[in-house]
Design an enzyme around this catalytic site. Structure first.
Site, PDB file in Angstrom:
ATOM      1  N   LYS A 170       6.908  14.473   1.308  1.00 19.34           N
ATOM      2  CA  LYS A 170       7.650  14.291   0.257  1.00 19.34           C
ATOM      3  C   LYS A 170       6.469  14.027  -0.726  1.00 19.34           C
ATOM      4  O   LYS A 170       5.964  12.906  -0.596  1.00 19.34           O
ATOM      5  CB  LYS A 170       8.597  12.930   0.488  1.00 19.34           C
ATOM      6  CG  LYS A 170       9.245  12.761  -0.736  1.00 19.34           C
ATOM      7  CD  LYS A 170       9.824  11.348  -0.976  1.00 19.34           C
ATOM      8  CE  LYS A 170       8.782  10.363  -1.690  1.00 19.34           C
ATOM      9  NZ  LYS A 170       8.486  10.656  -2.732  1.00 19.34           N
ATOM     10  N   GLY A 221      -0.434   5.696  -0.772  1.00 22.84           N
ATOM     11  CA  GLY A 221      -0.200   5.149  -2.022  1.00 22.84           C
ATOM     12  C   GLY A 221      -0.457   3.737  -2.108  1.00 22.84           C
ATOM     13  O   GLY A 221      -1.529   3.341  -1.567  1.00 22.84           O
ATOM     14  N   SER A 222       0.270   3.061  -2.731  1.00 25.96           N
ATOM     15  CA  SER A 222       0.026   1.619  -3.083  1.00 25.96           C
ATOM     16  C   SER A 222       0.079   0.623  -2.064  1.00 25.96           C
ATOM     17  O   SER A 222       0.864   0.903  -1.004  1.00 25.96           O
ATOM     18  CB  SER A 222       0.923   0.858  -4.363  1.00 25.96           C
ATOM     19  OG  SER A 222       2.234   1.009  -3.822  1.00 25.96           O
ATOM     20  N   GLY A 226       3.106   0.553   0.751  1.00 23.24           N
ATOM     21  CA  GLY A 226       2.569   0.745   2.095  1.00 23.24           C
ATOM     22  C   GLY A 226       3.105  -0.257   3.250  1.00 23.24           C
ATOM     23  O   GLY A 226       3.541   0.176   4.360  1.00 23.24           O
ATOM     24  N   GLU A 243      -2.841   4.994   3.956  1.00 27.32           N
ATOM     25  CA  GLU A 243      -4.069   5.040   3.254  1.00 27.32           C
ATOM     26  C   GLU A 243      -3.735   4.426   1.644  1.00 27.32           C
ATOM     27  O   GLU A 243      -2.927   5.076   1.042  1.00 27.32           O
ATOM     28  CB  GLU A 243      -4.729   6.622   2.874  1.00 27.32           C
ATOM     29  CG  GLU A 243      -5.060   7.265   4.126  1.00 27.32           C
ATOM     30  CD  GLU A 243      -6.473   6.788   4.483  1.00 27.32           C
ATOM     31  OE1 GLU A 243      -6.995   5.932   3.916  1.00 27.32           O
ATOM     32  OE2 GLU A 243      -6.878   7.271   5.730  1.00 27.32           O
ATOM     33  N   CYS A 277      -8.450   6.395  -5.610  1.00 32.87           N
ATOM     34  CA  CYS A 277      -8.081   5.313  -4.809  1.00 32.87           C
ATOM     35  C   CYS A 277      -9.577   4.668  -4.510  1.00 32.87           C
ATOM     36  O   CYS A 277      -9.554   3.356  -4.686  1.00 32.87           O
ATOM     37  CB  CYS A 277      -7.391   5.596  -3.475  1.00 32.87           C
ATOM     38  SG  CYS A 277      -8.234   7.068  -2.554  1.00 32.87           S
ATOM     39  N   GLU A 374      -6.108  -4.141  -8.679  1.00 33.33           N
ATOM     40  CA  GLU A 374      -6.223  -2.478  -8.885  1.00 33.33           C
ATOM     41  C   GLU A 374      -5.561  -2.094 -10.134  1.00 33.33           C
ATOM     42  O   GLU A 374      -4.486  -2.197 -10.111  1.00 33.33           O
ATOM     43  CB  GLU A 374      -5.858  -1.908  -7.664  1.00 33.33           C
ATOM     44  CG  GLU A 374      -6.112  -0.330  -7.764  1.00 33.33           C
ATOM     45  CD  GLU A 374      -5.396   0.556  -6.484  1.00 33.33           C
ATOM     46  OE1 GLU A 374      -4.140   0.274  -6.760  1.00 33.33           O
ATOM     47  OE2 GLU A 374      -5.804   1.438  -5.920  1.00 33.33           O
TER      48      GLU A 374
HETATM   49  P1  NAD Z   1       3.363   4.366  -4.709  1.00 31.15           P
HETATM   50  O1  NAD Z   1       3.155   3.415  -3.643  1.00 31.15           O
HETATM   51  O2  NAD Z   1       4.031   4.045  -5.954  1.00 31.15           O
HETATM   52  O3  NAD Z   1       4.051   5.555  -4.048  1.00 31.15           O
HETATM   53  C1  NAD Z   1       3.501   6.553  -3.127  1.00 31.15           C
HETATM   54  C2  NAD Z   1       4.613   7.519  -2.556  1.00 31.15           C
HETATM   55  O4  NAD Z   1       5.729   6.700  -1.794  1.00 31.15           O
HETATM   56  C3  NAD Z   1       5.450   8.290  -3.794  1.00 31.15           C
HETATM   57  O5  NAD Z   1       5.590   9.370  -3.086  1.00 31.15           O
HETATM   58  C4  NAD Z   1       6.750   7.258  -3.792  1.00 31.15           C
HETATM   59  O6  NAD Z   1       8.016   8.136  -3.972  1.00 31.15           O
HETATM   60  C5  NAD Z   1       6.864   6.740  -2.314  1.00 31.15           C
HETATM   61  N1  NAD Z   1       7.723   5.539  -2.147  1.00 31.15           N
HETATM   62  C6  NAD Z   1       7.996   4.663  -3.190  1.00 31.15           C
HETATM   63  N2  NAD Z   1       8.716   3.740  -2.353  1.00 31.15           N
HETATM   64  C7  NAD Z   1       8.737   4.191  -1.038  1.00 31.15           C
HETATM   65  C8  NAD Z   1       9.373   3.443  -0.085  1.00 31.15           C
HETATM   66  N3  NAD Z   1      10.128   2.400  -0.236  1.00 31.15           N
HETATM   67  N4  NAD Z   1       9.632   3.999   1.112  1.00 31.15           N
HETATM   68  C9  NAD Z   1       8.723   5.186   1.250  1.00 31.15           C
HETATM   69  N5  NAD Z   1       8.232   6.034   0.455  1.00 31.15           N
HETATM   70  C10 NAD Z   1       8.376   5.246  -0.888  1.00 31.15           C
HETATM   71  O7  NAD Z   1       1.825   4.957  -5.038  1.00 31.15           O
HETATM   72  P2  NAD Z   1       1.484   5.797  -6.426  1.00 31.15           P
HETATM   73  O8  NAD Z   1       1.431   4.891  -7.531  1.00 31.15           O
HETATM   74  O9  NAD Z   1       2.267   7.145  -6.019  1.00 31.15           O
HETATM   75  O10 NAD Z   1      -0.192   5.967  -6.080  1.00 31.15           O
HETATM   76  C11 NAD Z   1      -1.095   5.130  -6.487  1.00 31.15           C
HETATM   77  C12 NAD Z   1      -1.653   4.358  -5.304  1.00 31.15           C
HETATM   78  O11 NAD Z   1      -1.980   5.129  -4.181  1.00 31.15           O
HETATM   79  C13 NAD Z   1      -2.767   3.465  -5.700  1.00 31.15           C
HETATM   80  O12 NAD Z   1      -2.576   2.321  -5.338  1.00 31.15           O
HETATM   81  C14 NAD Z   1      -4.083   4.349  -4.963  1.00 31.15           C
HETATM   82  O13 NAD Z   1      -5.208   3.318  -4.693  1.00 31.15           O
HETATM   83  C15 NAD Z   1      -3.157   4.737  -3.876  1.00 31.15           C
HETATM   84  N6  NAD Z   1      -3.984   5.554  -3.058  1.00 31.15           N
HETATM   85  C16 NAD Z   1      -4.665   5.463  -2.093  1.00 31.15           C
HETATM   86  C17 NAD Z   1      -5.283   6.357  -1.377  1.00 31.15           C
HETATM   87  C18 NAD Z   1      -6.075   6.331   0.016  1.00 31.15           C
HETATM   88  O14 NAD Z   1      -6.860   7.376   0.406  1.00 31.15           O
HETATM   89  N7  NAD Z   1      -6.291   5.202   0.317  1.00 31.15           N
HETATM   90  C19 NAD Z   1      -5.468   7.734  -1.931  1.00 31.15           C
HETATM   91  C20 NAD Z   1      -4.731   7.919  -3.018  1.00 31.15           C
HETATM   92  C21 NAD Z   1      -4.181   7.054  -3.916  1.00 31.15           C
END
Ligand code: NAD
Length: 470
Positions: A170, A221-222, A226, A243, A277, A374
């Protein structure tokens, strides 16, 4: 405009509802994206479950060949994928942008194909034989963010497939297009159901994370999301790789000749308009050299062309979406109000598109949001320190630890300090560079588990010991 569809069990699936994917360079509609429902998630998981036995039973070499075929297909469709990334995410065609992302997807797929997890023999004598084998964990749910959509999809999916898992992915609703196309291409090579894709927001992600028939979630993601994913996964004790976000510190050692390092320092901070990230997000500079570094770095930053990613003269594009643009703007305003000096940038132009000027903030302090949280944008706060030990302690003071870096004239001296950073990757005289064979992941709240190389591959397996008495 390409017609986008979900792929479930090898078939294109149209949906009743769809949503707009916006081009962040001008706010226009890049494409309409099909929107999955919870019922379609269930269908996708069922397809992945049905395909699991056949795929995991294939000879290893067939899975290697499939991944190599996928890498060739990504390469053949490089131009289309790269343009989709620029239109949905904003990153540039020139410089380390969309073309780097597609090239990286090919390289990582081939590198993953080259890996293997042979059986380990623990005992083999006249009393018995003990071997340790690795089995695919099962159906994997992959949930990806919007900053490097194709790279992260490849990092999740290829190791899962390599060891014999099947996948439902997804992507972020901000950037689903290149991933939809990737999965379509992959289905030219893979049997039906081995890779499936659904789209949508939190509700769809949550259904994947708590689905009883999913065995593992890999999430990028965030930190906040997470934690929710880990909570959803707990009910059925799914394996997780998380991650998450970071807020990487960089320390410039006293007396460092800064000119030769400016280019690497720039990209370490501003890669993908800072929406990386593991980008450098807090730069600690010794007080004796502070004014010089602020001046030279700001002058370098001012020369970099920012604009529409499709225009080859630009090296940095817009912020990827309105939500992130507003967040970055608020963090810079908070710093300004607390007495920081905006040396360059800071005043976004009134124009369509989410362009935020490359921003260097001097006289930043640890209590400002732009330092302690961040901000994930094209902004770098520069912070004074008096002693190296103090800088190290401040660099390590946050609850995240994805990357970190030390910059200096003597790489060995810098390395000694870099080893003391509390983070998953410690760089010297560079930041945010990755290698497909170097495990990548965070410590503290930046995540659980690693990606890449055999350590990454193991995350998609469970251990079985076969213990035979003779
Ligand atoms: P986000 O956490 O808002 O969303 C990530 C994903 O999770 C999206 O697909 C979103 O639709 C989904 N999502 C949202 N709520 C959910 C839930 N309750 N259950 C399951 N899935 C859900 O993150 P973002 O704003 O898309 O990305 C930016 C963040 O990602 C930043 O914090 C960045 O540091 C991090 N990031 C980390 C890495 C790494 O490798 N450590 C790499 C890239 C980005």
């Amino acid at each position: 405009m390409t017609d986008f569809a979900l792929t479930i069990n090898g078939k294109r699936v149209a949906t009743a509802r769809s949503f707009d994917v916006l081009n962040p360079s001008n706010g226009s509609v890049a494409a309409r994206c099909p929107e999955a429902t919870v019922a379609l998630v269930d269908q996708a998981v069922a397809a992945a479950r049905a395909a699991l036995h056949g795929w995991s039973a294939r000879p290893d070499q067939e899975r290697v060949a499939a991944l190599m075929g996928i890498a060739d297909l990504i390469e053949k469709n490089h131009a289309e994928l790269s343009e989709l990334i620029t239109r949905e995410q904003g990153k540039t065609q020139s410089g380390p942008g969309a073309n780097l992302e597609v090239g990286g997807a090919v390289a990582w797929t081939r590198a993953t194909a080259s890996l293997s997890l042979p059986e380990e023999t623990i005992q083999d004598d006249d009393k018995g034989r003990i071997v340790v084998t690795r089995k695919p964990v099962g159906v994997v749910a992959s949930i990806t963010p919007w900053n490097w959509p194709l790279s992260i999809a490849v990092w999740h999916v290829m190791p899962a497939l390599r060891v014999g898992c099947t996948v439902v992915i997804k992507p972020s609703p901000f950037t689903p297009l290149a991933t939809l196309r990737l999965v379509e291409l992959m289905n030219q090579v893979l049997p039906p159901g081995v890779i499936n894709i659904v789209t949508g927001g939190p509700e769809i992600g949550q259904r994947l994370a708590d689905h009883p028939d999913v065995n593992k979630v890999v999430f990028t993601g965030s930190v906040a999301t997470g934690k929710k994913v880990m909570g959803s996964a707990a009910e059925t004790l799914k394996r997780v790789t998380l991650e998450l976000g970071g807020n990487d510190a960089g320390i410039v050692l006293p007396g460092t000749k800064i000119e030769p390092l400016l280019e690497k320092l720039f990209w370490g901070c501003f890669l993908n308009a800072g929406q990386t990230c593991a980008a450098l997000k807090r730069l600690y500079v010794h007080e004796d050299q502070y004014d010089e570094v602020v001046k030279k770095f700001s002058e370098y930053v001012q020369k970099i062309p920012v604009g529409d990613g499709m225009d080859p003269k630009n090296l940095i594009g817009p912020i990827a979406n309105r939500m992130q643009f507003d967040k970055v703007s608020a963090y810079v305003e908070d710093a300004r109000q607390r007495g920081a000096r905006i040396v360059t940038g800071g005043n976004p132009p009134q124009q369509s598109g989410y362009f935020y000027p490359l921003t260097v903030i001097a006289d930043a302090t640890d209590d400002m949001r732009v330092v302690k949280e961040e901000q994930f944008g094209p902004v770098v706060p520069i912070i004074r320190y008096k002693t190296v030990e103090e800088a190290l302690q401040r660099a390590n003071s946050l609850d995240v630890g994805l990357g970190g870096s030390v910059w200096g004239n003597d790489p060995q001296e810098a390395t000694r300090l870099a080893r003391r950073l509390e983070c998953g990757t410690a760089w010297v005289n560079q930041h945010a560079t990755l290698h497909p064979m170097a495990p990548f992941g965070g410590v503290k709240c930046s995540g659980i588990g690693v990606e890449f190389n055999v350590d990454g591959l193991r995350e998609y397996t469970t251990v079985q010991v076969v213990n035979v008495a003779l």
